[in-house]
Design a protein around this motif. Structure first.
Motif, PDB file in Angstrom:
ATOM      1  N   UNK A   1      37.710  -1.512  16.919  1.00  0.00           N
ATOM      2  CA  UNK A   1      39.085  -1.775  17.349  1.00  0.00           C
ATOM      3  C   UNK A   1      39.808  -2.673  16.345  1.00  0.00           C
ATOM      4  N   UNK A   2      39.094  -3.688  15.827  1.00  0.00           N
ATOM      5  CA  UNK A   2      39.701  -4.605  14.851  1.00  0.00           C
ATOM      6  C   UNK A   2      40.056  -3.863  13.563  1.00  0.00           C
ATOM      7  N   UNK A   3      39.155  -2.974  13.117  1.00  0.00           N
ATOM      8  CA  UNK A   3      39.418  -2.211  11.891  1.00  0.00           C
ATOM      9  C   UNK A   3      40.574  -1.244  12.115  1.00  0.00           C
ATOM     10  N   UNK A   4      40.592  -0.563  13.249  1.00  0.00           N
ATOM     11  CA  UNK A   4      41.675   0.378  13.533  1.00  0.00           C
ATOM     12  C   UNK A   4      43.012  -0.341  13.686  1.00  0.00           C
ATOM     13  N   UNK A   5      42.978  -1.550  14.230  1.00  0.00           N
ATOM     14  CA  UNK A   5      44.208  -2.332  14.352  1.00  0.00           C
ATOM     15  C   UNK A   5      44.773  -2.662  12.972  1.00  0.00           C
ATOM     16  N   UNK A   6      43.880  -2.999  12.033  1.00  0.00           N
ATOM     17  CA  UNK A   6      44.326  -3.264  10.663  1.00  0.00           C
ATOM     18  C   UNK A   6      44.889  -1.998  10.029  1.00  0.00           C
ATOM     19  N   UNK A   7      44.178  -0.864  10.204  1.00  0.00           N
ATOM     20  CA  UNK A   7      44.624   0.396   9.602  1.00  0.00           C
ATOM     21  C   UNK A   7      46.009   0.774  10.114  1.00  0.00           C
ATOM     22  N   UNK A   8      46.240   0.565  11.403  1.00  0.00           N
ATOM     23  CA  UNK A   8      47.535   0.905  11.994  1.00  0.00           C
ATOM     24  C   UNK A   8      48.664   0.053  11.428  1.00  0.00           C
ATOM     25  N   UNK A   9      48.366  -1.200  11.066  1.00  0.00           N
ATOM     26  CA  UNK A   9      49.402  -2.104  10.563  1.00  0.00           C
ATOM     27  C   UNK A   9      49.566  -2.062   9.046  1.00  0.00           C
ATOM     28  N   UNK A  10      48.563  -1.560   8.344  1.00  0.00           N
ATOM     29  CA  UNK A  10      48.596  -1.590   6.870  1.00  0.00           C
ATOM     30  C   UNK A  10      49.799  -0.799   6.352  1.00  0.00           C
ATOM     31  N   UNK A  11      50.607  -1.400   5.480  1.00  0.00           N
ATOM     32  CA  UNK A  11      51.816  -0.717   4.993  1.00  0.00           C
ATOM     33  C   UNK A  11      51.552   0.311   3.904  1.00  0.00           C
ATOM     34  N   UNK A  12      50.321   0.405   3.429  1.00  0.00           N
ATOM     35  CA  UNK A  12      49.992   1.320   2.342  1.00  0.00           C
ATOM     36  C   UNK A  12      49.262   2.546   2.879  1.00  0.00           C
TER      37      UNK A  12
END
Length: 328
Positions: free
Chosen positions: A221-232
């Protein structure tokens, strides 16, 4: 008339500096290094360390003997020569673990020469490995390790929220799956399971060895949360964790993040990214985890490497005994 200024000379690459040795000897060194890289598949850092150790030894022997080192002279090296080299390195405050690595590298080169029919270096096997002090890893408390994986504790920092999420995701992988920092940052986007499609990742560890590692849902969940927010845009075959400008994330960024969090949480200097991996193993063991299973999860080649965590557990038991037993 304009004053002429001389351009500063470029410093030579250490790997390009000629050894004080004969040409045939240098050729065998190059072949040995190529063998370690292509067939033994040693990591670049280990390869660099072995080459540096051998260069230091050859430089010492050339000065010690008063002539360039040749295949014949190296094959005839005596135990006293090796001990003199080790003593020289120790006089420069080189630790026992580094001396042990240097001896291992020299033995590897000696075995290579023997297999290639270039002479048998018997003295190297006669030298006893230096003693090293066994320092136990310093794991974090469970509460501290959990705090480090939470993005919310970074909310006061003057950085974009996606970077908080990124750092929290990396920390979660280190503590939740026991990864090395290089293993976490080496994960590609395609290595991360999509939601509901698996809870295992394939990790590439030391020596390019791969292993399957289970991942907790909270970590995913933490990794997917980062992926969802990553602007690149994160390409499938590119690193999933990127820096502020979109390039591969440097381990130093995570180390600096940990340094900032140490101050915020009042943690000791021993609280490093690698300490999260130690905490993963220690906390599993203290809750009845099987030592061989922990060995597989950590990617240790030898069980003896994993057994250091039993020392931590025994030490903790003694602390509890001393503080709780009425006759202690």
């Amino acid at each position: 008339m304009a004053k002429r200024t001389s351009k500063p000379q470029a410093q030579p690459d250490p790997g390009s500096i000629a050894l004080p040795a004969t040409g045939d000897f240098q050729a065998e060194v190059a072949r040995w290094l190529a063998h370690l890289k292509s067939e033994r598949r040693l990591s670049p850092k280990t390869l660099e360390a072995y080459e540096r150790d051998l260069r230091q030894c050859i430089g010492f022997l050339a000065e010690h003997w008063g002539k360039p080192v040749s295949l014949a002279s190296f094959a005839g090296i005596e135990a006293t020569d090796v001990r003199a080299f080790m003593a020289s390195r120790r006089s420069h405050d080189v630790a026992g673990r580094s001396l042990m690595r240097a001896l291992a590298g020299l033995r590897s080169f000696g075995r290579f020469l023997e297999r290639e029919g270039k002479g048998k270096v018997g003295a190297l096997s006669a030298i006893r490995a230096p003693k090293i002090s066994k320092s136990l890893p310093k794991p974090l408390a469970v509460s501290a390790a959990r705090h480090l994986t939470e993005a919310e504790i970074r909310a006061g920092e003057d950085r974009p929220p996606w970077i908080w999420a990124r750092d929290a995701a990396v920390m979660a992988l280190l503590y939740g799956s026991g990864l090395r920092i290089s293993e976490a940052l080496g994960l590609a986007r395609r290595d991360i399971p999509e939601p509901g499609r698996g809870d295992v990742i394939t990790v590439t560890g030391k020596g390019n060895k791969t292993r399957m590692v289970p991942v907790l849902q909270a970590v995913l969940d933490a990794v997917q949360d980062y992926i969802a927010q990553c602007p690149y845009e994160l390409s499938p075959d590119k690193p999933v964790f990127v820096g502020a400008r979109g390039g591969p994330l440097s381990p130093r960024i995570i180390q600096l993040t940990m340094e900032r969090l140490r101050g915020a949480l009042g943690l000791p200097d021993s609280a490093t990214p690698h300490a999260l991996r130690h905490s993963f193993a220690t906390h599993l063991l203290s809750r009845g985890g099987d030592l061989r299973a922990i060995q597989e999860l950590l990617g240790h080649a030898s069980l003896s490497t994993t057994q250091i965590y039993t020392g931590i557990d025994a030490e903790r038991l003694m602390d509890v005994y001393q503080s709780a037993h009425p006759r202690a």
